[in-house]
Scaffold this motif. Structure first.
Motif, PDB file in Angstrom:
ATOM      1  N   THR B  12       0.836  -1.201   0.000  1.00 34.06           N
ATOM      2  CA  THR B  12       0.000   0.000   0.000  1.00 34.06           C
ATOM      3  C   THR B  12       0.869   1.248   0.000  1.00 34.06           C
ATOM      4  O   THR B  12       0.622   2.209  -0.727  1.00 34.06           O
ATOM      5  CB  THR B  12      -0.915   0.020   1.234  1.00 34.06           C
ATOM      6  OG1 THR B  12      -1.625  -1.213   1.276  1.00 34.06           O
ATOM      7  CG2 THR B  12      -1.897   1.162   1.175  1.00 34.06           C
ATOM      8  N   GLY B  13       1.913   1.208   0.818  1.00 35.63           N
ATOM      9  CA  GLY B  13       2.811   2.361   0.911  1.00 35.63           C
ATOM     10  C   GLY B  13       3.490   2.663  -0.402  1.00 35.63           C
ATOM     11  O   GLY B  13       3.566   3.817  -0.831  1.00 35.63           O
ATOM     12  N   VAL B  16       1.020   4.264  -2.968  1.00 34.39           N
ATOM     13  CA  VAL B  16       0.802   5.686  -2.704  1.00 34.39           C
ATOM     14  C   VAL B  16       2.079   6.471  -3.007  1.00 34.39           C
ATOM     15  O   VAL B  16       2.044   7.568  -3.567  1.00 34.39           O
ATOM     16  CB  VAL B  16       0.369   5.882  -1.241  1.00 34.39           C
ATOM     17  CG1 VAL B  16       0.259   7.360  -0.919  1.00 34.39           C
ATOM     18  CG2 VAL B  16      -0.957   5.197  -1.000  1.00 34.39           C
ATOM     19  N   GLY B  17       3.218   5.859  -2.657  1.00 31.14           N
ATOM     20  CA  GLY B  17       4.501   6.524  -2.840  1.00 31.14           C
ATOM     21  C   GLY B  17       4.799   6.835  -4.294  1.00 31.14           C
ATOM     22  O   GLY B  17       5.457   7.826  -4.597  1.00 31.14           O
ATOM     23  N   TYR B  20       3.346  10.137  -4.953  1.00 29.54           N
ATOM     24  CA  TYR B  20       4.190  11.141  -4.282  1.00 29.54           C
ATOM     25  C   TYR B  20       5.465  11.384  -5.090  1.00 29.54           C
ATOM     26  O   TYR B  20       5.942  12.508  -5.205  1.00 29.54           O
ATOM     27  CB  TYR B  20       4.613  10.680  -2.881  1.00 29.54           C
ATOM     28  CG  TYR B  20       3.498  10.564  -1.874  1.00 29.54           C
ATOM     29  CD1 TYR B  20       2.259  11.139  -2.108  1.00 29.54           C
ATOM     30  CD2 TYR B  20       3.694   9.871  -0.680  1.00 29.54           C
ATOM     31  CE1 TYR B  20       1.236  11.017  -1.172  1.00 29.54           C
ATOM     32  CE2 TYR B  20       2.686   9.758   0.255  1.00 29.54           C
ATOM     33  CZ  TYR B  20       1.458  10.323   0.010  1.00 29.54           C
ATOM     34  OH  TYR B  20       0.465  10.204   0.932  1.00 29.54           O
ATOM     35  N   ARG B 148      -5.470   2.771  -6.848  1.00 25.68           N
ATOM     36  CA  ARG B 148      -4.092   3.083  -6.470  1.00 25.68           C
ATOM     37  C   ARG B 148      -3.087   2.347  -7.345  1.00 25.68           C
ATOM     38  O   ARG B 148      -2.022   2.881  -7.649  1.00 25.68           O
ATOM     39  CB  ARG B 148      -3.863   2.729  -5.005  1.00 25.68           C
ATOM     40  CG  ARG B 148      -4.631   3.647  -4.095  1.00 25.68           C
ATOM     41  CD  ARG B 148      -4.394   3.356  -2.634  1.00 25.68           C
ATOM     42  NE  ARG B 148      -5.252   4.239  -1.856  1.00 25.68           N
ATOM     43  CZ  ARG B 148      -5.018   4.550  -0.604  1.00 25.68           C
ATOM     44  NH1 ARG B 148      -3.960   4.059   0.021  1.00 25.68           N
ATOM     45  NH2 ARG B 148      -5.835   5.353   0.050  1.00 25.68           N
ATOM     46  N   PHE B 152      -0.455   4.230  -9.582  1.00 25.63           N
ATOM     47  CA  PHE B 152       0.963   3.923  -9.392  1.00 25.63           C
ATOM     48  C   PHE B 152       1.630   3.623 -10.735  1.00 25.63           C
ATOM     49  O   PHE B 152       2.689   4.165 -11.063  1.00 25.63           O
ATOM     50  CB  PHE B 152       1.087   2.715  -8.455  1.00 25.63           C
ATOM     51  CG  PHE B 152       2.496   2.211  -8.281  1.00 25.63           C
ATOM     52  CD1 PHE B 152       3.387   2.871  -7.459  1.00 25.63           C
ATOM     53  CD2 PHE B 152       2.922   1.054  -8.933  1.00 25.63           C
ATOM     54  CE1 PHE B 152       4.689   2.410  -7.285  1.00 25.63           C
ATOM     55  CE2 PHE B 152       4.217   0.582  -8.781  1.00 25.63           C
ATOM     56  CZ  PHE B 152       5.103   1.264  -7.952  1.00 25.63           C
ATOM     57  N   GLY B 255       5.860   7.350   0.985  1.00 22.80           N
ATOM     58  CA  GLY B 255       4.656   6.528   0.952  1.00 22.80           C
ATOM     59  C   GLY B 255       4.804   5.314   1.856  1.00 22.80           C
ATOM     60  O   GLY B 255       3.908   4.965   2.632  1.00 22.80           O
ATOM     61  N   GLN B 258       4.886   6.362   5.597  1.00 20.86           N
ATOM     62  CA  GLN B 258       3.531   6.729   6.016  1.00 20.86           C
ATOM     63  C   GLN B 258       2.713   5.487   6.317  1.00 20.86           C
ATOM     64  O   GLN B 258       2.034   5.389   7.328  1.00 20.86           O
ATOM     65  CB  GLN B 258       2.849   7.482   4.876  1.00 20.86           C
ATOM     66  CG  GLN B 258       2.542   8.909   5.175  1.00 20.86           C
ATOM     67  CD  GLN B 258       1.690   9.525   4.075  1.00 20.86           C
ATOM     68  OE1 GLN B 258       1.311   8.878   3.101  1.00 20.86           O
ATOM     69  NE2 GLN B 258       1.393  10.785   4.245  1.00 20.86           N
ATOM     70  N   SER B 259       2.805   4.530   5.403  1.00 20.22           N
ATOM     71  CA  SER B 259       2.002   3.322   5.530  1.00 20.22           C
ATOM     72  C   SER B 259       2.449   2.485   6.728  1.00 20.22           C
ATOM     73  O   SER B 259       1.633   2.015   7.514  1.00 20.22           O
ATOM     74  CB  SER B 259       2.113   2.526   4.229  1.00 20.22           C
ATOM     75  OG  SER B 259       1.395   1.336   4.335  1.00 20.22           O
TER      76      SER B 259
END
Lengths: 235, 297
Positions: B12-13, B16-17, B20, B148, B152, B255, B258-259
């Motif tokens: 997941t990180g 999202v990363g 970012y 996502r 990505f 990302g 954060q995750s």
């Protein structure tokens, strides 16, 4: 080819050049010598447009350069090999060379120019994938010169190519400059602190002191001049 | 903690990363070439989200395509903003005064964009409905949200395109040369002012596209920039100021951190881990993960 008429430049509040007039004919090799701080680098920058001129006129191939931006002047075929080499450190040797022929008129001849430059400086071929910032000082000077030649210029401005280099490399650089000049009849304006070597290479020279031209003449005349001998040749 | 859970958080990180990373590349490009810290970067991202929303509403354009379609108009917008505003305070003059003027200009731009958007479009959060936003790919026990995952993948493709542009084309090399040494670049016939316009245009277009991708799973509102601008700055500094590959990795790391923070802290504190990692990097490697001493793109 290049005519400078009573050029005046102030740099950070100081009068760096006062009423400087000089001329470089097509195919000529002209040298400007003089002590540190005489305004030699400022003069080359004024020709390239990275230092604004206050008074006077710079004419290149019958065009007034006054209103032209530095990139436009380079596009006209003036290649400036700056003081301190100024290679692009985070780009590879090959990328530095490629950017030498960035100007539109040089792109078609890029491949041929590259072969010539690599023949002139074989070390650059060996290092072509290396980052320019990782080269030694002498190699960077060869790269800076090579980059200038990649522009296939009509006028080559060389600013202190010997600066900070060991004697053997300096000799090699001067030899190469001499060779380029003889093989291609390239017009060269060289600025140097090494007065003897520079005067011996050139056709004509100017002596610049505190922003003024104090002496001008052909190579033999300058080398024989009593003032030059006293001040620079240690005679 | 089960291994599958850890893998889930890592995946997941990274997803999202990727987005970012795309945002941060734009910021790094602008800083690397122009030496301008663009505080309005997040606001252009927000505008990119809105444009993607309007594409979806008025032309029923899928936001993944819409994100791509934000690139041309935002490139032009960036170019115009550079010509009209930034070019007045870059390139020549007293560096300290120029820096002050740049900071005030981009900060002011940020305030104007946020408030104008709030006035015109109201602060009500909007969202784009897509079929895939609520679907997931199942890789064994690990679930990857489809929105996502697509975002990505697109972010990766765009980042790769930027990389190819910067390393394989004359124009890209000229951009990097202008970042290295603007004066020497001008001696090669490179118009440094045009390179600034190009860098700003590309930087803004990339962050707008990243906004469009983000809009597939994140609510759109005028103040959304605040949640991301700090992350972008951290990513850029983490990667080594101005380094494009550095900003890319920096974005992925953020990302990820954060995750993973969510494993130990509640959702509201998910940025705590980011700042802890940031401080550690600054302490042990102040030039950033990819930083060299020389300025680079």
């Amino acid at each position: 080819m290049l005519t400078i008429a009573s050029l005046g430049v102030s740099y950070e509040g100081l009068r760096a050049l006062v009423d400087v007039s000089l001329e470089v004919g097509a195919g000529e090799f002209v040298t400007i010598v003089g002590p540190n701080g005489a305004g030699k680098t400022t003069l080359l920058k004024a020709i390239s447009g990275t230092v604004p001129s206050e008074t006077g006129r710079i004419t290149y191939l019958a065009q007034d350069l006054g209103a032209r931006r530095p990139s436009e002047r380079a596009a006209l075929g003036i290649a400036h090999v700056p003081e301190g080499r100024r290679v692009f450190p985070s780009l590879t040797v090959m990328e530095n060379l490629e950017l030498g022929s960035y100007r539109r008129a040089a792109r078609a001849g890029r491949k041929g120019a590259l072969d010539e430059v690599l023949a002139l400086f074989p070390i650059l071929r060996e290092r072509h994938r290396q980052l320019a910032g990782s080269l030694s000082g002498g190699e960077q000077q060869m790269l800076a010169l090579g980059r200038g030649l990649m522009a296939q210029p009509d006028l080559l401005l060389l600013d202190e190519p010997s600066q900070g280099l060991g004697p053997r490399i300096v000799e090699q650089i001067f030899e190469t400059i001499d060779r380029i000049r003889r093989e291609r009849r390239l017009t060269i304006l060289l600025v140097e602190q090494r007065v003897v070597e520079a005067l011996e290479l050139c056709d004509r020279g100017y002596v610049l002191e505190t922003g003024r031209v104090v002496l001008a003449g052909r190579r033999e005349a300058l080398l024989a001049d009593a003032r030059v001998q006293r001040a620079y040749l240690g005679a | 903690m089960a291994l599958a859970e850890l893998v889930q958080y890592v995946a997941t990180g990274l997803l999202v990363g990727g987005v970012y990373a795309l945002m941060s590349i734009g910021l790094a490009l602008i800083f690397g070439v122009m030496r301008v810290v663009n505080f309005a970067q997040g606001d252009f991202m927000m505008l990119g989200m809105y444009l993607t929303y309007f594409y979806a509403i008025s032309g029923s354009v899928d936001p993944l395509l819409g994100a791509l379609l934000t690139i041309p108009p935002f490139f032009v917008l960036g170019w115009i903003v550079h010509r009209g505003l930034l070019a007045r305070v870059t390139g020549g003059g007293d560096p300290q005064r120029q820096m002050d003027a740049q900071l005030i200009l981009t900060l002011g731009l940020s305030l104007v964009i946020t408030n104008a958007t709030t006035m015109i479009l109201t602060p009500t959060p909007l969202g784009i409905r897509t079929g895939y936003a609520t679907q997931a790919f199942a890789l064994g026990p690990v679930l990857l949200n489809q929105a996502r995952s697509y975002a990505f993948a697109m972010a990766l493709v765009l980042a790769a395109a930027v990389y190819v542009f910067l390393t394989r084309t004359d124009l890209g090399k000229a951009l990097r040369a202008s970042a290295d040494d603007p004066e020497a670049a001008s001696y090669q016939g490179i118009d440094v002012r045009a390179m600034h316009g190009l860098a700003f245009g590309i930087g803004i277009a990339l962050v707008a596209a990243a906004g469009g991708l983000l809009a597939t799973y994140y609510p759109i509102e005028p103040t959304v920039a605040g949640n991301f601008i700090v992350l972008m700055f951290v990513a850029v500094v983490l990667g080594g100021l101005g380094s494009i590959p550095g900003a890319f990795v920096g974005g992925l790391v953020i990302g990820l951190v954060q995750s993973l923070t969510l494993l130990v802290l509640p959702f509201q504190l998910q940025n705590t881990g980011v700042f802890i990692v940031f401080l550690l990097v600054l302490y042990f490697r102040p030039q950033g993960l990819f930083g060299r001493r020389a300025r680079t793109v």
